[in-house]
Design a protein around this motif. Structure first.
Motif, PDB file in Angstrom:
ATOM      1  N   PHE A 182     -68.520 -28.553  52.357  1.00 51.57           N
ATOM      2  CA  PHE A 182     -69.958 -28.876  52.798  1.00 51.57           C
ATOM      3  C   PHE A 182     -69.979 -30.497  52.663  1.00 51.57           C
ATOM      4  O   PHE A 182     -70.621 -30.967  53.722  1.00 51.57           O
ATOM      5  N   PHE A 197     -66.821 -21.423  56.527  1.00 55.06           N
ATOM      6  CA  PHE A 197     -66.017 -21.909  55.307  1.00 55.06           C
ATOM      7  C   PHE A 197     -65.226 -20.683  54.894  1.00 55.06           C
ATOM      8  O   PHE A 197     -64.416 -20.646  54.453  1.00 55.06           O
ATOM      9  N   TYR A 204     -80.572 -37.989  60.644  1.00 53.70           N
ATOM     10  CA  TYR A 204     -79.776 -38.840  61.486  1.00 53.70           C
ATOM     11  C   TYR A 204     -80.469 -40.125  61.743  1.00 53.70           C
ATOM     12  O   TYR A 204     -80.098 -41.281  61.392  1.00 53.70           O
ATOM     13  N   LYS A 227     -64.438 -32.501  61.620  1.00 54.21           N
ATOM     14  CA  LYS A 227     -65.669 -32.405  60.797  1.00 54.21           C
ATOM     15  C   LYS A 227     -67.175 -32.511  61.608  1.00 54.21           C
ATOM     16  O   LYS A 227     -67.993 -31.608  61.520  1.00 54.21           O
ATOM     17  N   ARG A 228     -66.892 -33.433  62.560  1.00 55.36           N
ATOM     18  CA  ARG A 228     -68.123 -33.792  63.364  1.00 55.36           C
ATOM     19  C   ARG A 228     -68.507 -32.557  64.235  1.00 55.36           C
ATOM     20  O   ARG A 228     -69.478 -32.055  64.608  1.00 55.36           O
ATOM     21  N   SER A 236     -68.049 -32.673  52.777  1.00 60.10           N
ATOM     22  CA  SER A 236     -67.094 -33.392  53.637  1.00 60.10           C
ATOM     23  C   SER A 236     -67.554 -33.328  54.833  1.00 60.10           C
ATOM     24  O   SER A 236     -67.698 -34.343  55.733  1.00 60.10           O
ATOM     25  N   VAL A 237     -68.033 -32.189  55.420  1.00 63.14           N
ATOM     26  CA  VAL A 237     -68.477 -32.111  56.867  1.00 63.14           C
ATOM     27  C   VAL A 237     -70.140 -32.914  56.737  1.00 63.14           C
ATOM     28  O   VAL A 237     -70.067 -33.540  57.802  1.00 63.14           O
ATOM     29  N   SER A 238     -70.875 -32.512  55.984  1.00 61.33           N
ATOM     30  CA  SER A 238     -72.263 -33.552  56.146  1.00 61.33           C
ATOM     31  C   SER A 238     -72.133 -34.968  55.858  1.00 61.33           C
ATOM     32  O   SER A 238     -72.978 -35.561  56.273  1.00 61.33           O
ATOM     33  N   SER A 239     -70.765 -35.196  55.415  1.00 59.13           N
ATOM     34  CA  SER A 239     -70.627 -36.731  55.384  1.00 59.13           C
ATOM     35  C   SER A 239     -70.488 -37.247  56.857  1.00 59.13           C
ATOM     36  O   SER A 239     -70.522 -38.560  56.867  1.00 59.13           O
ATOM     37  N   SER A 240     -70.129 -36.379  57.849  1.00 60.30           N
ATOM     38  CA  SER A 240     -69.886 -36.983  58.981  1.00 60.30           C
ATOM     39  C   SER A 240     -71.530 -37.215  59.656  1.00 60.30           C
ATOM     40  O   SER A 240     -71.400 -37.885  60.748  1.00 60.30           O
ATOM     41  N   ILE A 241     -72.521 -37.111  58.974  1.00 59.15           N
ATOM     42  CA  ILE A 241     -73.577 -37.559  59.626  1.00 59.15           C
ATOM     43  C   ILE A 241     -73.891 -38.985  59.309  1.00 59.15           C
ATOM     44  O   ILE A 241     -74.105 -39.779  60.177  1.00 59.15           O
ATOM     45  N   LEU A 278     -69.974 -29.562  62.282  1.00 56.13           N
ATOM     46  CA  LEU A 278     -71.198 -29.806  62.132  1.00 56.13           C
ATOM     47  C   LEU A 278     -72.093 -29.928  63.293  1.00 56.13           C
ATOM     48  O   LEU A 278     -73.423 -29.351  63.283  1.00 56.13           O
TER      49      LEU A 278
END
Lengths: 186, 156
Positions: free
Chosen positions: B50, A178, A140, A116-117, B52-57, A120
């Motif tokens: 989306f 996606f 952030y 995931k990181r 799930s990915v943005s939770s990595s912030i 992003l």
């Protein structure tokens, strides 16, 4: 060493070091690199403290140096990666592999988190530079638009616009990613 | 596969992913967003991915540096300042290194050119000698040469 130097170092380390590391980490995505960068930032601050103009807060000035150092680091890393890629054509393939610096150094990160990181990071890193800086400082670092505008030397509406465009671009990139991904797995 | 992501409902969802996640959509728009999700499987998947990915912030924000980094940093900075080598480092990095690299490249080019010239002159002198022999042979109107004749020409 002069005592005043020692005091300045202690003050900077105790009050700003952690923030410097974290901001650098949000840009370079690697904690080890961020820690090394933070030392460069502190040295730069001590070296150029004479040039510090009091028209902005010390915090703003430190953020500015940290962002610039982080962007420099990314540029150097990009150049290194290009040379490594070129080198891999001429040298042994196994030696030419590029180390991915986007891998977080956290040991407790699962593969899924790491994936995931990466997704992003790739999307954020593909943003135009000003959008990337504004987005990272806002999402952030959780800074207010006013602080970001001071760090970036821009007006508040410009910062708002940059963040809005960054979000639009990210949404588009992630949605495309996606939908491609969905096509691949079907 | 459903023909989605290009119809207005899908475009609306795609353009409001951040606003929906940050709960910044107005009541009406939020309803429109969720109504579409109820009817479109692909957009539901997109929103889940989306989020799930943005939770990595948040995950990245929770990462903490090495707890001993402060001590190490103080030591490193003190030793750098004690050595007083910061300006030299800059001078070496910005001026000396590029200068030395340019000198090495220039020297290599000059050596390369000199060697190339030498090989070229040897080659052309050999060529002119061979041409001379051919002229001598044709002047003598002789077409058949024995090995001894060839050895004679080669030695003279």
């Amino acid at each position: 060493m002069a005592n005043q130097h020692k005091e300045a170092i202690l003050y900077l380390v105790n009050n700003h070091h952690k923030n410097i590391i974290k901001t650098a980490y949000y840009f370079v995505s690697n904690m080890q690199d961020a820690e090394d960068l933070s030392q460069d930032v502190l040295l730069e601050i001590l070296r150029s403290i004479g040039h510090y103009k009091k028209d902005s807060s010390l915090n703003t000035w430190i953020y500015r140096i940290t962002v610039n150092k982080s962007l420099d680091h990314l540029r150097k890393q990009k150049r290194r990666n290009i040379f490594q890629t070129l080198g891999s054509f001429f040298i042994d393939d196994t030696k030419g592999k590029i180390k991915s610096n986007n891998e977080p150094s956290m040991t407790d990160s699962t593969n899924d988190d790491r994936e995931k990181r990466k997704i992003l990071d790739a999307a954020v890193n593909s943003l135009p530079q000003n959008q990337r800086i504004a987005f990272i400082l806002s999402k952030y670092d959780d800074l207010a638009y006013k602080e970001i505008s001071e760090i970036m030397n821009l007006s508040i509406p410009s910062v708002e616009s940059l963040i809005h465009r960054a979000k639009m671009n990210l949404q588009k990139k992630l949605a495309n990613y996606f939908s491609e991904y969905a096509k691949d797995i079907k | 596969m459903q023909k989605t992501l290009n119809n207005p409902g899908c475009v609306f969802v795609r353009d409001n992913l951040f606003s929906y996640q940050e709960k910044k959509l107005s009541g009406e728009k939020n309803q429109k967003f969720e109504d579409h999700l109820n009817t479109c499987k692909r957009c539901r998947e997109l929103v889940l991915n989306f989020q799930s990915v943005s939770s990595s912030i948040d995950a990245r924000r929770a990462d903490e540096p090495n707890p001993f980094i402060q001590t190490r940093t103080i030591q490193k900075i003190e030793s750098e300042l004690e050595r007083g080598n910061m300006p030299h480092f800059t001078f070496s990095k910005r001026i000396l290194q590029p200068l030395m690299l340019s000198t090495i490249i220039l020297t290599a080019v000059v050596i390369g050119l000199a060697l190339g010239k030498q090989v070229d002159s040897e080659f052309s002198s050999n060529l002119s000698r061979q041409n001379g022999i051919q002229v001598m042979k044709s002047d003598l109107y002789i077409t058949d040469f024995t090995d001894e004749d060839n050895a004679f020409f080669d030695n003279h």
